[in-house]
Design an enzyme around this catalytic site. Sequence first.
Site, PDB file in Angstrom:
ATOM      1  N   ASP A   1       2.204  -0.556   3.378  1.00 48.99           N
ATOM      2  CA  ASP A   1       0.757  -0.473   3.584  1.00 48.99           C
ATOM      3  C   ASP A   1       0.401  -0.780   5.034  1.00 48.99           C
ATOM      4  OD1 ASP A   1       1.488  -3.151   3.400  1.00 48.99           O
ATOM      5  OD2 ASP A   1       0.321  -3.544   1.600  1.00 48.99           O
TER       6      ASP A   1
ATOM      7  N   ASN B   1      -3.358 -12.612  -7.237  1.00 50.60           N
ATOM      8  CA  ASN B   1      -4.065 -11.915  -8.316  1.00 50.60           C
ATOM      9  C   ASN B   1      -3.226 -10.775  -8.902  1.00 50.60           C
ATOM     10  OD1 ASN B   1      -4.133  -9.983  -6.346  1.00 50.60           O
ATOM     11  ND2 ASN B   1      -6.349  -9.813  -6.222  1.00 50.60           N
TER      12      ASN B   1
END
Length: 251
Positions: A69, A138
């Site tokens: 990314d 998360n």
Amino acid sequence: MEILIRPTADAVARTAADLVDSAVRAAGSHGITLGLATGSSPEGLYAELIRRHREEGLSFAHARAFLLDEYRGLPAEHPQSYYATIRRILTGALDIPDDAVRSPRGDAADAAAEAARYDASIAAAGGVDLQILGVGRNGHIAFNEPTCSLASRTREVRLTASTIEANSRFFDSPQDVPTSALTQGIGTILEARRIVLIAQGEQKAEAIAQAVEGPIAALWPVTALQLHPHATLVIDDAAAAQLRRTRSEEE
Ligand code: GLP
């Protein structure tokens, strides 16, 4: 899923380095295609790979690498770009050729075109042989945040407030953290032939428990690894703390 639990972060780094080391050596002059993650989780692994390169003749001269990314808007030369970061913490200290390390161009004018180009360049290289992954608190992998499609491809995504907050430690202020990124999709990541996920610390324990024991759900992107035929988690005791089937029960 293969789960390797180690007592310390150093032992996690050595075990993960053993897996990468043997894959790199096995690929020989054909050259391995690595998938590289940024973040603090693989830093120990990267330091150990650099040590083995310097002291044990582990060569990456034939390797290729694709980053997971990149922040949207940051050019590759920005010090906090993931391209610059991976160069600083790994590839700059190895013998891998500069032009064999690729990342999505965060400053591309057309994000969708850049994402498609990036997926095509991974495919043209024959796909990723070994993908190194971290996981967010998360459960995000790369920048695939909760509720994104488990079949997603490389694309532009908005970062959640919790990811911006977690990553603000690398920037002068939270306002400087980009609010979106280009990320490989979960579908893209799952195409890697092997995945090695690294996690340390109690703040990753819930994500690891979900990854291993939770239902496959977009709310916890890391659970998509349950669909992969060759995924290995290398984690420390603290990250393993919420697993119901603990190592001691198995022994
Ligand atoms: C970042 C990266 C992920 C990384 C995750 C965890 O947002 N995009 O690739 O796995 O956060 O980071 P860390 O390893 O620093 O906890």
